[in-house]
Design a protein around this motif. Structure first.
Motif, PDB file in Angstrom:
ATOM      1  N   GLU A 138      84.488  13.920 -10.513  1.00  0.00           N
ATOM      2  CA  GLU A 138      85.121  15.186  -9.933  1.00  0.00           C
ATOM      3  C   GLU A 138      84.741  16.573  -9.949  1.00  0.00           C
ATOM      4  O   GLU A 138      85.212  17.348  -9.489  1.00  0.00           O
ATOM      5  CB  GLU A 138      86.656  15.299 -10.504  1.00  0.00           C
ATOM      6  N   HIS A 140      82.699  19.452  -8.750  1.00  0.00           N
ATOM      7  CA  HIS A 140      82.181  19.808  -7.550  1.00  0.00           C
ATOM      8  C   HIS A 140      81.718  21.223  -7.433  1.00  0.00           C
ATOM      9  O   HIS A 140      81.823  22.076  -8.202  1.00  0.00           O
ATOM     10  CB  HIS A 140      83.612  19.968  -6.579  1.00  0.00           C
ATOM     11  N   ARG A 142      81.079  25.005  -5.277  1.00  0.00           N
ATOM     12  CA  ARG A 142      81.571  26.116  -4.387  1.00  0.00           C
ATOM     13  C   ARG A 142      81.089  26.099  -3.054  1.00  0.00           C
ATOM     14  O   ARG A 142      79.719  26.228  -2.675  1.00  0.00           O
ATOM     15  CB  ARG A 142      81.718  27.231  -5.072  1.00  0.00           C
ATOM     16  N   SER A 143      81.899  26.806  -2.097  1.00  0.00           N
ATOM     17  CA  SER A 143      81.137  27.032  -0.771  1.00  0.00           C
ATOM     18  C   SER A 143      81.583  28.449  -0.515  1.00  0.00           C
ATOM     19  O   SER A 143      82.614  28.812  -0.820  1.00  0.00           O
ATOM     20  CB  SER A 143      81.708  25.959   0.381  1.00  0.00           C
ATOM     21  N   TYR A 153      76.594  26.587  -0.114  1.00  0.00           N
ATOM     22  CA  TYR A 153      77.078  25.899  -1.041  1.00  0.00           C
ATOM     23  C   TYR A 153      76.249  25.398  -2.351  1.00  0.00           C
ATOM     24  O   TYR A 153      75.220  25.466  -2.168  1.00  0.00           O
ATOM     25  CB  TYR A 153      77.533  24.388  -0.410  1.00  0.00           C
ATOM     26  N   VAL A 155      75.379  23.053  -5.673  1.00  0.00           N
ATOM     27  CA  VAL A 155      75.109  21.673  -6.064  1.00  0.00           C
ATOM     28  C   VAL A 155      74.725  21.574  -7.463  1.00  0.00           C
ATOM     29  O   VAL A 155      74.059  22.393  -7.843  1.00  0.00           O
ATOM     30  CB  VAL A 155      74.115  20.718  -5.096  1.00  0.00           C
TER      31      VAL A 155
END
Length: 513
Positions: A138, A140, A142-143, A153, A155
Protein backbone atom coordinates in the motif's frame (compact mmCIF):
# COMPACT_ATOMS: atom_id res chain seq x y z
CA UNK A 1 7.23 -25.94 46.91
CA UNK A 2 9.36 -22.99 45.76
CA UNK A 3 8.67 -21.53 42.36
CA UNK A 4 11.27 -22.87 39.96
CA UNK A 5 10.93 -26.43 41.36
CA UNK A 6 7.36 -27.16 40.22
CA UNK A 7 8.42 -27.62 36.61
CA UNK A 8 11.56 -29.65 37.32
CA UNK A 9 10.82 -32.51 34.95
CA UNK A 10 10.24 -30.21 31.97
CA UNK A 11 13.31 -28.13 32.81
CA UNK A 12 15.54 -31.23 33.08
CA UNK A 13 14.39 -32.29 29.60
CA UNK A 14 15.32 -28.87 28.27
CA UNK A 15 18.77 -29.03 29.90
CA UNK A 16 19.48 -32.42 28.31
CA UNK A 17 18.84 -31.01 24.83
CA UNK A 18 22.18 -29.81 23.50
CA UNK A 19 22.39 -26.50 21.69
CA UNK A 20 24.51 -26.91 18.53
CA UNK A 21 27.29 -24.54 17.61
CA UNK A 22 25.88 -21.29 16.28
CA UNK A 23 27.39 -20.49 12.89
CA UNK A 24 27.34 -17.55 10.49
CA UNK A 25 25.09 -17.53 7.44
CA UNK A 26 26.88 -16.03 4.44
CA UNK A 27 25.50 -16.17 0.90
CA UNK A 28 23.09 -18.96 1.77
CA UNK A 29 25.60 -21.21 3.54
CA UNK A 30 26.19 -21.76 7.24
CA UNK A 31 29.86 -21.44 7.96
CA UNK A 32 32.42 -21.20 10.74
CA UNK A 33 34.51 -18.10 11.26
CA UNK A 34 37.36 -17.84 8.78
CA UNK A 35 39.88 -17.97 11.62
CA UNK A 36 38.03 -20.88 13.27
CA UNK A 37 37.51 -19.11 16.60
CA UNK A 38 34.42 -19.41 18.80
CA UNK A 39 33.13 -17.95 22.03
CA UNK A 40 30.84 -19.39 24.69
CA UNK A 41 27.44 -18.03 25.59
CA UNK A 42 26.00 -18.65 29.06
CA UNK A 43 22.72 -19.91 30.48
CA UNK A 44 21.54 -16.98 32.65
CA UNK A 45 19.86 -19.32 35.15
CA UNK A 46 23.15 -21.02 36.02
CA UNK A 47 25.93 -19.12 34.19
CA UNK A 48 27.06 -22.46 32.84
CA UNK A 49 27.97 -22.78 29.12
CA UNK A 50 24.95 -22.90 26.83
CA UNK A 51 26.41 -22.89 23.31
CA UNK A 52 29.58 -22.36 21.32
CA UNK A 53 29.23 -19.53 18.82
CA UNK A 54 31.31 -18.64 15.76
CA UNK A 55 33.31 -15.53 16.61
CA UNK A 56 33.02 -13.21 13.63
CA UNK A 57 35.76 -10.75 12.73
CA UNK A 58 36.39 -8.24 9.95
CA UNK A 59 37.00 -10.95 7.35
CA UNK A 60 33.66 -12.63 8.09
CA UNK A 61 31.85 -9.29 7.99
CA UNK A 62 33.53 -8.50 4.69
CA UNK A 63 32.37 -11.81 3.19
CA UNK A 64 28.80 -11.22 4.42
CA UNK A 65 28.66 -7.64 3.15
CA UNK A 66 30.05 -8.70 -0.22
CA UNK A 67 27.35 -11.37 -0.47
CA UNK A 68 24.65 -8.85 0.42
CA UNK A 69 26.13 -6.36 -2.03
CA UNK A 70 26.03 -8.87 -4.90
CA UNK A 71 22.48 -9.87 -4.00
CA UNK A 72 21.43 -6.23 -4.12
CA UNK A 73 23.39 -5.12 -7.19
CA UNK A 74 22.89 -8.23 -9.30
CA UNK A 75 20.22 -10.38 -7.65
CA UNK A 76 16.50 -10.73 -8.08
CA UNK A 77 15.25 -9.55 -4.67
CA UNK A 78 15.30 -5.76 -5.21
CA UNK A 79 13.85 -6.27 -8.68
CA UNK A 80 10.88 -8.41 -7.65
CA UNK A 81 7.48 -6.81 -7.65
CA UNK A 82 6.24 -5.57 -4.31
CA UNK A 83 3.57 -8.27 -4.40
CA UNK A 84 6.19 -11.00 -4.81
CA UNK A 85 8.26 -9.73 -1.89
CA UNK A 86 5.09 -9.53 0.21
CA UNK A 87 4.36 -13.21 -0.53
CA UNK A 88 7.77 -14.17 0.80
CA UNK A 89 7.26 -12.13 3.95
CA UNK A 90 3.96 -13.88 4.58
CA UNK A 91 5.64 -17.27 4.15
CA UNK A 92 8.19 -16.19 6.75
CA UNK A 93 5.40 -15.19 9.14
CA UNK A 94 3.74 -18.56 8.67
CA UNK A 95 6.98 -20.43 9.40
CA UNK A 96 7.54 -18.37 12.54
CA UNK A 97 4.10 -19.41 13.78
CA UNK A 98 4.71 -23.07 12.92
CA UNK A 99 8.02 -23.05 14.79
CA UNK A 100 6.93 -20.70 17.59
CA UNK A 101 7.41 -23.24 20.40
CA UNK A 102 10.96 -23.97 19.28
CA UNK A 103 11.82 -20.28 19.01
CA UNK A 104 10.29 -19.59 22.41
CA UNK A 105 12.34 -22.34 24.03
CA UNK A 106 15.55 -21.04 22.45
CA UNK A 107 14.91 -17.47 23.59
CA UNK A 108 13.93 -18.47 27.12
CA UNK A 109 17.14 -20.47 27.44
CA UNK A 110 19.17 -17.67 25.88
CA UNK A 111 17.96 -14.64 27.85
CA UNK A 112 15.91 -15.97 30.77
CA UNK A 113 12.66 -14.34 29.69
CA UNK A 114 9.69 -15.85 31.57
CA UNK A 115 7.96 -18.19 29.17
CA UNK A 116 4.54 -16.70 29.96
CA UNK A 117 5.78 -13.37 28.54
CA UNK A 118 7.70 -14.90 25.65
CA UNK A 119 4.58 -16.14 23.86
CA UNK A 120 3.47 -12.59 23.14
CA UNK A 121 6.89 -11.57 21.84
CA UNK A 122 7.03 -14.59 19.54
CA UNK A 123 3.62 -13.71 18.16
CA UNK A 124 4.83 -10.17 17.50
CA UNK A 125 7.76 -11.53 15.51
CA UNK A 126 5.38 -13.18 13.06
CA UNK A 127 3.08 -10.14 13.03
CA UNK A 128 6.00 -7.94 12.01
CA UNK A 129 6.36 -9.82 8.72
CA UNK A 130 2.63 -9.97 8.04
CA UNK A 131 2.26 -6.29 8.85
CA UNK A 132 5.02 -5.10 6.55
CA UNK A 133 3.84 -7.40 3.79
CA UNK A 134 0.64 -5.36 3.90
CA UNK A 135 2.24 -1.94 4.32
CA UNK A 136 4.64 -2.33 1.39
CA UNK A 137 1.82 -3.19 -1.00
CA UNK A 138 0.00 0.00 0.00
CA UNK A 139 3.03 2.29 0.07
CA UNK A 140 2.52 5.08 -2.41
CA UNK A 141 4.26 8.20 -3.54
CA UNK A 142 2.97 11.72 -4.02
CA UNK A 143 2.23 13.55 -7.23
CA UNK A 144 2.52 17.26 -7.93
CA UNK A 145 0.79 18.65 -11.01
CA UNK A 146 2.02 22.00 -12.35
CA UNK A 147 -0.85 23.17 -14.53
CA UNK A 148 -0.72 21.44 -17.89
CA UNK A 149 3.06 21.69 -18.14
CA UNK A 150 4.45 19.17 -15.64
CA UNK A 151 3.52 16.12 -13.63
CA UNK A 152 5.98 15.35 -10.83
CA UNK A 153 5.77 12.15 -8.80
CA UNK A 154 7.80 10.30 -6.17
CA UNK A 155 8.82 6.65 -6.12
CA UNK A 156 10.27 4.57 -3.26
CA UNK A 157 13.42 2.61 -4.01
CA UNK A 158 15.48 0.25 -1.85
CA UNK A 159 18.66 1.80 -0.49
CA UNK A 160 21.09 -1.12 -0.59
CA UNK A 161 22.76 -3.18 2.12
CA UNK A 162 21.40 -2.77 5.65
CA UNK A 163 23.59 -3.57 8.63
CA UNK A 164 21.43 -4.46 11.62
CA UNK A 165 23.13 -4.56 15.03
CA UNK A 166 20.58 -5.87 17.47
CA UNK A 167 20.19 -6.02 21.28
CA UNK A 168 19.97 -8.94 23.69
CA UNK A 169 16.84 -8.08 25.66
CA UNK A 170 14.20 -9.28 23.13
CA UNK A 171 16.32 -10.42 20.17
CA UNK A 172 13.71 -12.29 18.15
CA UNK A 173 11.00 -9.63 18.25
CA UNK A 174 13.31 -6.63 17.89
CA UNK A 175 15.31 -8.19 15.05
CA UNK A 176 12.24 -9.13 13.04
CA UNK A 177 10.84 -5.63 13.54
CA UNK A 178 13.83 -4.33 11.54
CA UNK A 179 14.33 -7.27 9.17
CA UNK A 180 10.73 -7.17 7.94
CA UNK A 181 10.65 -3.56 6.63
CA UNK A 182 14.22 -3.82 5.33
CA UNK A 183 13.29 -6.86 3.23
CA UNK A 184 9.89 -5.45 2.25
CA UNK A 185 11.60 -2.40 0.78
CA UNK A 186 13.92 -4.61 -1.29
CA UNK A 187 17.15 -4.19 0.68
CA UNK A 188 19.60 -6.94 1.54
CA UNK A 189 20.80 -7.50 5.10
CA UNK A 190 23.73 -8.36 7.32
CA UNK A 191 22.51 -9.05 10.85
CA UNK A 192 24.87 -8.90 13.84
CA UNK A 193 22.99 -10.23 16.90
CA UNK A 194 24.15 -9.47 20.42
CA UNK A 195 26.83 -11.90 21.53
CA UNK A 196 24.91 -12.62 24.74
CA UNK A 197 21.80 -13.82 22.82
CA UNK A 198 22.67 -15.57 19.54
CA UNK A 199 20.32 -18.56 19.49
CA UNK A 200 17.13 -17.34 17.82
CA UNK A 201 19.09 -15.43 15.17
CA UNK A 202 20.58 -18.67 13.85
CA UNK A 203 17.23 -20.44 13.76
CA UNK A 204 15.60 -17.42 12.14
CA UNK A 205 18.24 -17.50 9.41
CA UNK A 206 17.29 -21.10 8.66
CA UNK A 207 13.60 -20.24 8.46
CA UNK A 208 14.22 -17.29 6.13
CA UNK A 209 15.96 -19.67 3.74
CA UNK A 210 13.09 -22.16 3.98
CA UNK A 211 10.68 -19.37 3.07
CA UNK A 212 12.48 -18.92 -0.25
CA UNK A 213 14.59 -15.86 0.41
CA UNK A 214 17.34 -15.88 -2.25
CA UNK A 215 20.93 -16.56 -1.18
CA UNK A 216 22.77 -13.48 -0.02
CA UNK A 217 19.68 -11.43 0.72
CA UNK A 218 19.93 -12.20 4.44
CA UNK A 219 23.32 -12.81 6.05
CA UNK A 220 24.21 -13.39 9.68
CA UNK A 221 27.52 -12.77 11.43
CA UNK A 222 27.89 -13.59 15.11
CA UNK A 223 30.49 -11.92 17.27
CA UNK A 224 31.29 -9.13 19.67
CA UNK A 225 30.67 -5.45 19.14
CA UNK A 226 34.37 -4.76 18.67
CA UNK A 227 35.04 -7.83 16.53
CA UNK A 228 32.01 -7.82 14.23
CA UNK A 229 29.85 -4.78 15.01
CA UNK A 230 32.59 -2.21 14.46
CA UNK A 231 33.69 -3.47 11.03
CA UNK A 232 30.06 -3.72 9.95
CA UNK A 233 29.46 -0.11 11.03
CA UNK A 234 32.36 1.26 8.99
CA UNK A 235 32.17 -1.09 5.97
CA UNK A 236 31.97 0.92 2.73
CA UNK A 237 29.59 -1.64 1.22
CA UNK A 238 26.92 -0.96 3.85
CA UNK A 239 24.39 1.81 3.14
CA UNK A 240 22.22 1.64 6.26
CA UNK A 241 23.03 0.99 9.91
CA UNK A 242 20.30 0.22 12.41
CA UNK A 243 21.33 -0.19 16.03
CA UNK A 244 19.50 -0.75 19.29
CA UNK A 245 21.46 -0.57 22.50
CA UNK A 246 23.50 1.62 24.81
CA UNK A 247 23.87 5.33 24.03
CA UNK A 248 27.67 5.52 23.99
CA UNK A 249 27.84 2.57 21.58
CA UNK A 250 25.27 4.23 19.33
CA UNK A 251 27.39 7.36 19.16
CA UNK A 252 30.42 5.27 18.20
CA UNK A 253 28.45 3.49 15.48
CA UNK A 254 27.23 6.75 13.96
CA UNK A 255 30.79 8.09 13.95
CA UNK A 256 32.07 4.91 12.28
CA UNK A 257 29.53 5.28 9.48
CA UNK A 258 30.09 8.99 8.94
CA UNK A 259 33.05 8.73 6.50
CA UNK A 260 30.90 6.73 4.07
CA UNK A 261 27.74 8.79 4.80
CA UNK A 262 25.75 5.84 6.10
CA UNK A 263 22.15 6.47 6.98
CA UNK A 264 21.63 5.63 10.67
CA UNK A 265 18.64 4.70 12.79
CA UNK A 266 19.59 4.28 16.45
CA UNK A 267 17.29 3.44 19.35
CA UNK A 268 19.31 3.95 22.50
CA UNK A 269 18.92 4.22 26.27
CA UNK A 270 15.96 5.32 28.31
CA UNK A 271 15.02 6.47 31.80
CA UNK A 272 11.32 6.86 31.24
CA UNK A 273 9.20 8.72 33.82
CA UNK A 274 5.85 7.51 35.11
CA UNK A 275 4.13 10.72 36.27
CA UNK A 276 1.20 10.09 38.64
CA UNK A 277 -0.92 13.08 39.64
CA UNK A 278 -3.05 13.13 42.78
CA UNK A 279 -6.28 12.85 40.78
CA UNK A 280 -5.20 9.67 38.97
CA UNK A 281 -6.79 6.28 39.54
CA UNK A 282 -4.24 4.83 41.98
CA UNK A 283 -5.17 1.21 41.36
CA UNK A 284 -4.63 1.43 37.63
CA UNK A 285 -1.45 3.46 38.07
CA UNK A 286 -0.02 0.82 40.42
CA UNK A 287 -0.92 -2.03 38.05
CA UNK A 288 0.71 -0.26 35.12
CA UNK A 289 3.81 0.82 37.02
CA UNK A 290 4.45 -2.71 38.29
CA UNK A 291 3.96 -4.25 34.85
CA UNK A 292 6.01 -1.63 33.07
CA UNK A 293 9.18 -2.16 35.16
CA UNK A 294 9.07 -5.85 36.11
CA UNK A 295 8.03 -7.54 32.85
CA UNK A 296 10.82 -8.60 30.49
CA UNK A 297 13.01 -8.94 33.62
CA UNK A 298 13.15 -5.15 33.76
CA UNK A 299 15.41 -5.20 30.71
CA UNK A 300 13.33 -3.09 28.34
CA UNK A 301 14.17 0.21 26.73
CA UNK A 302 10.74 1.73 27.41
CA UNK A 303 10.54 0.60 31.04
CA UNK A 304 8.87 3.10 33.32
CA UNK A 305 11.89 3.15 35.61
CA UNK A 306 11.32 6.54 37.34
CA UNK A 307 8.14 6.83 39.36
CA UNK A 308 7.18 10.48 39.99
CA UNK A 309 4.14 10.76 42.25
CA UNK A 310 2.37 13.92 43.42
CA UNK A 311 2.96 14.19 47.17
CA UNK A 312 -0.65 13.60 48.41
CA UNK A 313 -0.66 10.20 46.67
CA UNK A 314 3.03 9.33 47.07
CA UNK A 315 2.96 7.11 50.17
CA UNK A 316 -0.12 5.23 49.02
CA UNK A 317 1.13 4.49 45.50
CA UNK A 318 4.75 3.75 46.37
CA UNK A 319 3.73 1.58 49.33
CA UNK A 320 1.35 -0.44 47.16
CA UNK A 321 3.99 -0.94 44.47
CA UNK A 322 6.57 -2.04 47.03
CA UNK A 323 4.13 -4.56 48.48
CA UNK A 324 3.39 -5.93 45.00
CA UNK A 325 7.11 -6.10 44.23
CA UNK A 326 7.73 -8.23 47.31
CA UNK A 327 5.20 -10.72 45.92
CA UNK A 328 6.68 -10.91 42.41
CA UNK A 329 7.45 -14.54 41.60
CA UNK A 330 11.14 -14.84 40.79
CA UNK A 331 12.38 -18.15 39.45
CA UNK A 332 12.81 -20.65 36.64
CA UNK A 333 11.83 -18.91 33.39
CA UNK A 334 10.33 -22.16 32.09
CA UNK A 335 7.82 -22.22 34.96
CA UNK A 336 4.61 -20.65 33.66
CA UNK A 337 4.03 -19.00 37.05
CA UNK A 338 7.32 -17.12 36.98
CA UNK A 339 6.97 -13.35 36.65
CA UNK A 340 10.63 -12.36 36.87
CA UNK A 341 13.53 -14.39 35.52
CA UNK A 342 17.29 -13.87 35.71
CA UNK A 343 19.21 -10.97 34.25
CA UNK A 344 21.00 -11.76 31.01
CA UNK A 345 24.65 -12.05 32.07
CA UNK A 346 26.82 -11.91 35.21
CA UNK A 347 28.49 -8.73 33.94
CA UNK A 348 25.15 -6.98 33.64
CA UNK A 349 23.99 -8.45 36.96
CA UNK A 350 26.95 -6.88 38.77
CA UNK A 351 26.26 -3.57 37.05
CA UNK A 352 22.66 -3.52 38.31
CA UNK A 353 23.75 -4.47 41.83
CA UNK A 354 26.24 -1.60 41.68
CA UNK A 355 23.40 0.86 41.06
CA UNK A 356 21.45 -0.50 44.03
CA UNK A 357 24.55 -0.13 46.21
CA UNK A 358 24.99 3.46 45.03
CA UNK A 359 21.39 4.26 46.01
CA UNK A 360 22.05 2.98 49.54
CA UNK A 361 25.25 4.99 49.77
CA UNK A 362 23.52 8.19 48.63
CA UNK A 363 20.77 7.89 51.21
CA UNK A 364 17.86 6.30 49.35
CA UNK A 365 15.65 3.64 50.97
CA UNK A 366 15.31 0.11 49.62
CA UNK A 367 11.58 -0.54 50.02
CA UNK A 368 11.55 -3.95 48.31
CA UNK A 369 14.12 -6.37 46.98
CA UNK A 370 17.65 -5.17 46.39
CA UNK A 371 19.34 -8.56 46.59
CA UNK A 372 19.26 -12.18 45.44
CA UNK A 373 16.27 -14.42 46.28
CA UNK A 374 17.25 -16.89 48.99
CA UNK A 375 16.03 -19.95 47.09
CA UNK A 376 18.04 -19.13 43.95
CA UNK A 377 21.75 -19.27 44.84
CA UNK A 378 22.91 -19.64 41.22
CA UNK A 379 22.42 -17.58 38.09
CA UNK A 380 21.67 -13.88 37.75
CA UNK A 381 18.51 -13.65 39.83
CA UNK A 382 17.48 -10.41 41.52
CA UNK A 383 14.37 -9.65 43.54
CA UNK A 384 11.98 -7.04 42.17
CA UNK A 385 13.40 -3.85 43.65
CA UNK A 386 11.75 -0.57 44.63
CA UNK A 387 13.86 2.34 45.90
CA UNK A 388 12.22 5.29 47.67
CA UNK A 389 13.44 8.70 48.84
CA UNK A 390 15.31 9.18 45.57
CA UNK A 391 16.40 12.70 44.71
CA UNK A 392 17.33 14.05 41.31
CA UNK A 393 21.02 14.26 42.26
CA UNK A 394 21.32 10.49 42.71
CA UNK A 395 22.74 8.30 39.96
CA UNK A 396 19.73 5.98 40.06
CA UNK A 397 17.44 8.91 39.26
CA UNK A 398 19.01 9.88 35.95
CA UNK A 399 21.09 6.92 34.72
CA UNK A 400 19.67 3.86 32.99
CA UNK A 401 19.86 0.75 35.20
CA UNK A 402 18.15 -1.66 32.75
CA UNK A 403 16.93 -4.09 35.34
CA UNK A 404 13.94 -4.76 37.64
CA UNK A 405 14.62 -1.62 39.67
CA UNK A 406 12.06 1.18 40.15
CA UNK A 407 13.08 4.48 41.75
CA UNK A 408 10.44 6.73 43.32
CA UNK A 409 10.42 10.51 43.85
CA UNK A 410 7.60 12.82 45.06
CA UNK A 411 6.70 16.10 43.36
CA UNK A 412 4.58 19.14 44.14
CA UNK A 413 2.54 20.43 41.22
CA UNK A 414 2.62 20.26 37.46
CA UNK A 415 5.68 22.43 36.88
CA UNK A 416 7.89 20.33 39.15
CA UNK A 417 6.56 17.13 37.59
CA UNK A 418 7.63 18.32 34.14
CA UNK A 419 11.01 19.52 35.38
CA UNK A 420 11.77 16.20 37.08
CA UNK A 421 10.52 14.21 34.10
CA UNK A 422 12.99 16.10 31.89
CA UNK A 423 15.90 15.92 34.35
CA UNK A 424 17.77 13.23 32.44
CA UNK A 425 19.72 12.95 29.22
CA UNK A 426 17.20 10.44 27.88
CA UNK A 427 13.88 10.94 26.14
CA UNK A 428 12.47 7.67 24.83
CA UNK A 429 9.11 7.12 26.55
CA UNK A 430 6.91 8.69 29.23
CA UNK A 431 3.70 7.76 31.03
CA UNK A 432 1.24 10.29 32.46
CA UNK A 433 -1.56 9.39 34.87
CA UNK A 434 -4.29 11.98 35.54
CA UNK A 435 -8.04 12.34 35.10
CA UNK A 436 -7.65 15.97 34.05
CA UNK A 437 -7.62 15.60 30.28
CA UNK A 438 -6.33 19.12 29.62
CA UNK A 439 -3.44 18.63 32.01
CA UNK A 440 -2.73 15.23 30.49
CA UNK A 441 -2.16 16.79 27.09
CA UNK A 442 -0.17 19.74 28.48
CA UNK A 443 2.21 17.47 30.36
CA UNK A 444 2.55 15.00 27.50
CA UNK A 445 3.56 17.84 25.18
CA UNK A 446 5.95 19.37 27.72
CA UNK A 447 7.94 16.20 28.44
CA UNK A 448 10.98 15.77 26.19
CA UNK A 449 10.17 12.33 24.83
CA UNK A 450 9.64 10.48 21.60
CA UNK A 451 6.58 8.63 22.88
CA UNK A 452 4.08 9.31 25.63
CA UNK A 453 1.20 7.23 26.95
CA UNK A 454 -1.67 8.82 28.89
CA UNK A 455 -3.42 6.60 31.45
CA UNK A 456 -1.85 3.48 29.96
CA UNK A 457 1.17 1.27 30.12
CA UNK A 458 3.20 0.65 26.95
CA UNK A 459 0.64 -0.61 24.41
CA UNK A 460 2.11 -0.51 20.92
CA UNK A 461 0.23 0.12 17.70
CA UNK A 462 2.40 -1.16 14.83
CA UNK A 463 1.28 1.75 12.63
CA UNK A 464 2.78 4.40 14.90
CA UNK A 465 6.33 5.80 14.95
CA UNK A 466 8.79 4.48 17.52
CA UNK A 467 11.90 6.34 18.64
CA UNK A 468 13.35 8.83 21.07
CA UNK A 469 14.87 12.27 21.47
CA UNK A 470 18.03 13.54 23.17
CA UNK A 471 20.33 10.63 24.09
CA UNK A 472 17.60 8.08 23.37
CA UNK A 473 18.21 7.99 19.65
CA UNK A 474 17.79 9.33 16.16
CA UNK A 475 15.11 8.33 13.67
CA UNK A 476 11.69 6.73 13.75
CA UNK A 477 10.67 3.20 12.90
CA UNK A 478 7.31 1.48 12.92
CA UNK A 479 4.47 1.76 10.43
CA UNK A 480 5.25 3.39 7.12
CA UNK A 481 7.65 5.68 9.02
CA UNK A 482 10.15 2.82 8.70
CA UNK A 483 10.31 3.33 4.95
CA UNK A 484 11.68 6.84 5.45
CA UNK A 485 14.80 4.97 6.57
CA UNK A 486 14.72 1.79 4.47
CA UNK A 487 13.83 3.53 1.19
CA UNK A 488 15.23 6.28 -0.98
CA UNK A 489 12.63 8.65 -2.38
CA UNK A 490 13.18 9.71 -5.99
CA UNK A 491 11.26 12.51 -7.65
CA UNK A 492 10.48 12.11 -11.34
CA UNK A 493 9.65 15.27 -13.33
CA UNK A 494 7.60 14.72 -16.51
CA UNK A 495 7.08 17.53 -19.03
CA UNK A 496 3.53 17.46 -20.40
CA UNK A 497 3.65 20.52 -22.59
CA UNK A 498 6.01 22.74 -24.54
CA UNK A 499 7.30 24.87 -21.69
CA UNK A 500 9.88 27.55 -22.50
CA UNK A 501 13.53 26.46 -22.33
CA UNK A 502 16.29 29.10 -22.29
CA UNK A 503 18.25 28.93 -25.57
CA UNK A 504 21.92 29.68 -25.12
CA UNK A 505 24.80 29.61 -27.55
CA UNK A 506 22.91 30.55 -30.70
CA UNK A 507 25.21 33.48 -31.51
CA UNK A 508 28.64 32.61 -32.84
CA UNK A 509 31.68 33.40 -30.66
CA UNK A 510 32.70 36.38 -32.88
CA UNK A 511 29.20 37.78 -33.37
CA UNK A 512 27.64 40.56 -31.39
CA UNK A 513 23.97 40.64 -30.55
Amino acid sequence: MEIGQSNAVEQQAVERRLVPTQRHLIDGRFTDSLDGTTFCTLDPTTNRPLAEVADGKSADVDAAVNAARRAFDEGIWPRLSVAERAKTLRRIANLLRIHADELIELEVRDIGMPIAQMHGLAARAAENFDYYAGVITELHGRSFQVGDQFLNYTVHKPVGVAGLIMPWNAPLMLSTWRIAPALAAGNTIVLKPAEWSPLTATRLAELLGQAGLPDGVFNLVHGSGEGAGAPLSRHPGVNLICFTGETATGSTIIAAGAPTLKRSSVELGGKSPVVVFADADPGLAVDAAVAQIFTMNGQRCTAGSRLLVERPLYDRVVGAIAERARNIRVGDPFDKRTELGPLIHPEHYERVLGYIASAREEGATILAGGDRPEHLPDGNYLKATVIGDVTETMRVFSEEIFGPVLVATPFDGEDEAIRLANATQYGLAAYVWTNDIRRAHRVAHAIDTGMCWINSQNVRDLRTPFGGVKASGIGREGGDYAFEFYCDVEIVHVALGMHPIPRLGLAGPDQEE
